[in-house]
Design an enzyme around this catalytic site. Structure first.
Site, PDB file in Angstrom:
ATOM      1  N   ARG A 150      -5.938  -1.757   9.061  1.00  0.00           N
ATOM      2  CA  ARG A 150      -6.223  -3.109   8.918  1.00  0.00           C
ATOM      3  C   ARG A 150      -6.287  -3.733  10.619  1.00  0.00           C
ATOM      4  NH1 ARG A 150      -4.278  -6.405   5.030  1.00  0.00           N
ATOM      5  NH2 ARG A 150      -2.436  -4.058   3.839  1.00  0.00           N
ATOM      6  N   GLY A 156       0.721  -1.007   0.012  1.00  0.00           N
ATOM      7  CA  GLY A 156       0.542  -0.043   0.215  1.00  0.00           C
ATOM      8  C   GLY A 156       0.774   0.731  -0.588  1.00  0.00           C
ATOM      9  N   ASP A 195      -0.868   2.265   8.572  1.00  0.00           N
ATOM     10  CA  ASP A 195      -0.951   1.393   9.737  1.00  0.00           C
ATOM     11  C   ASP A 195      -0.276   1.123  11.610  1.00  0.00           C
ATOM     12  OD1 ASP A 195      -2.669   0.332   7.843  1.00  0.00           O
ATOM     13  OD2 ASP A 195      -1.980  -1.048   7.600  1.00  0.00           O
ATOM     14  N   ALA A 231      15.721  10.866  -1.498  1.00  0.00           N
ATOM     15  CA  ALA A 231      16.510  10.796  -0.158  1.00  0.00           C
ATOM     16  C   ALA A 231      17.512   9.787  -0.538  1.00  0.00           C
ATOM     17  CB  ALA A 231      16.380  10.427   1.081  1.00  0.00           C
TER      18      ALA A 231
HETATM   19  O1  F6P Z   1      -1.937  -1.483   4.946  1.00  0.00           O
HETATM   20  C1  F6P Z   1      -1.881   0.164   4.580  1.00  0.00           C
HETATM   21  C2  F6P Z   1      -4.102   0.295   4.438  1.00  0.00           C
HETATM   22  O2  F6P Z   1      -4.265   1.242   3.210  1.00  0.00           O
HETATM   23  C3  F6P Z   1      -4.196  -0.581   5.801  1.00  0.00           C
HETATM   24  O3  F6P Z   1      -5.011   0.219   6.677  1.00  0.00           O
HETATM   25  C4  F6P Z   1      -5.965  -1.347   4.485  1.00  0.00           C
HETATM   26  O4  F6P Z   1      -6.707  -2.201   5.509  1.00  0.00           O
HETATM   27  C5  F6P Z   1      -4.793  -1.827   3.429  1.00  0.00           C
HETATM   28  O5  F6P Z   1      -4.167  -1.259   3.465  1.00  0.00           O
HETATM   29  C6  F6P Z   1      -6.174  -1.688   1.893  1.00  0.00           C
HETATM   30  O6  F6P Z   1      -5.252  -2.071   0.375  1.00  0.00           O
HETATM   31  P1  F6P Z   1      -6.058  -2.015  -0.133  1.00  0.00           P
HETATM   32  O7  F6P Z   1      -5.208  -0.859  -0.879  1.00  0.00           O
HETATM   33  O8  F6P Z   1      -5.450  -3.261  -1.001  1.00  0.00           O
HETATM   34  O9  F6P Z   1      -7.582  -2.015  -0.732  1.00  0.00           O
END
Ligand code: F6P
Length: 320
Positions: A171, A11, A127, A22
């Site tokens: 998550r 993500g 997260d 950097a």
């Molecule tokens: O890990 C980052 C995150 O944004 C989580 O908070 C969320 O559950 C997940 O990724 C969403 O994933 P995607 O972008 O694949 O829908």
């Protein structure tokens, strides 16, 4: 000339561009050539890479997302995908790889390191669930996005005597929800790390209402339940008018905060320096004011970073 490669995976989050910038500039300053791999591990498997120059990273610092692009790559979890990724890295003749991302990315980095290739991981995930670092990249910007949204919602909540249930990402981790509760002055925070009783919340909501406090913000971490279900249950139990806002991917974007720009600069530079010194199989992190290195093996086998119990306690105390 020494050669290193950098990728962003999993993500996306704000601050990834600042970090790649950097890496590129610190790498070039140390006399290395830096290859940018597009679309994370998928690009490594598909050989999507190019040599980056100082100019390649001009004007990216202030942008959210990642100009290298990212992907969640299932193939990397297979033996053949990992083999192909390692063969391509060796074919590229790199001294080592810098992998920027969350737990999936760090697992991939560790798998590559086990094949004898030098890797340094950089924790990047809104997260804030990665252990051995106080903060991951992107968390601070995501929190700023959340509190901007909650500030706005409070205006409309107070104009209508409504309860808003606001769902954050995270998550299985409630960090965003609980810290945003404190920073935005929300009334309740429901997080997976702490059991909650909706009956108690409803009783408390009614008490507040009787005391003349007729609007509330209930923050729900996605791992603690669905905002819509919680709003429906509140309505069913005490008849309160509720509205639901699922912040979703809005939280991940936007121009990075100063904190994330600085963290990206420090992480990127430290990753290059350590990789060129021959350190590998490590993750850079920040503990207190210091940049520290932790074995990737330890990072990936330690589970999620626990929430400091001070946060839920503070959130409860301040929302009376
Ligand atoms: O890990 C980052 C995150 O944004 C989580 O908070 C969320 O559950 C997940 O990724 C969403 O994933 P995607 O972008 O694949 O829908």
């Amino acid at each position: 000339m020494k050669r290193i490669a950098v990728l962003t995976s999993g993500g996306d989050c704000s601050g990834m561009n600042a970090t790649v910038r950097a890496v590129v500039r610190a790498g070039l300053a140390s006399g290395a050539e830096v290859f940018g791999i597009q679309k994370g591990y998928q690009g490594l498997i598909d050989r999507l890479y190019e040599s980056l120059t100082t100019r390649s990273v001009s004007n990216v610092l202030q942008r959210g997302g990642t100009f290298l692009q990212s992907a969640r790559c299932k193939e990397m979890r297979t033996e053949s995908g990992l083999r192909l990724a390692c063969e391509n890295l060796k074919g590229l003749g790199v001294e080592g790889l810098i992998a920027i991302g969350g737990d999936g990315t760090l697992n991939g980095a560790h798998a590559i390191a086990q094949q004898g290739i030098s890797v340094i991981g950089i924790p990047a995930s809104i997260d804030n669930d990665i252990p051995f670092t106080d903060m991951s990249l992107g968390v601070d910007t995501a929190l700023n996005n959340i509190i901007t949204a909650v500030d706005n919602l409070k205006d409309t909540a107070s104009s209508h005597d409504r309860a808003f249930v606001v769902e954050t990402m995270g998550r299985g981790c409630g960090y965003l929800a609980v810290v945003a509760t404190i920073a935005a002055g929300a009334e309740y925070s429901l997080i997976p790390e702490e059991p909650y009783d909706l009956d108690d919340i409803c009783t408390d909501l009614r008490r507040r209402y009787q005391e003349g406090r007729s609007n509330s913000i209930i923050m729900v971490a996605e791992g603690a339940g669905k905002a819509q279900d919680i709003a429906d249950q509140i309505k069913d139990r005490i008849g309160f008018e509720t509205r639901v806002v699922v912040l979703g991917h809005y939280q991940r974007g936007g121009s990075p905060s100063v904190y994330d720009r600085l963290l990206g600069a420090r992480f990127g530079q430290a990753a290059v320096e350590n990789l060129l010194k021959g350190k590998d199989g490590k993750m850079v992190g920040v503990q207190g004011a210091k940049i520290v290195l932790t074995d990737l093996e330890k990072v990936i086998s330690s589970g999620s970073r626990p929430i400091n119990p001070m946060f839920p306690k503070l959130a409860n105390q301040l929302s009376v």
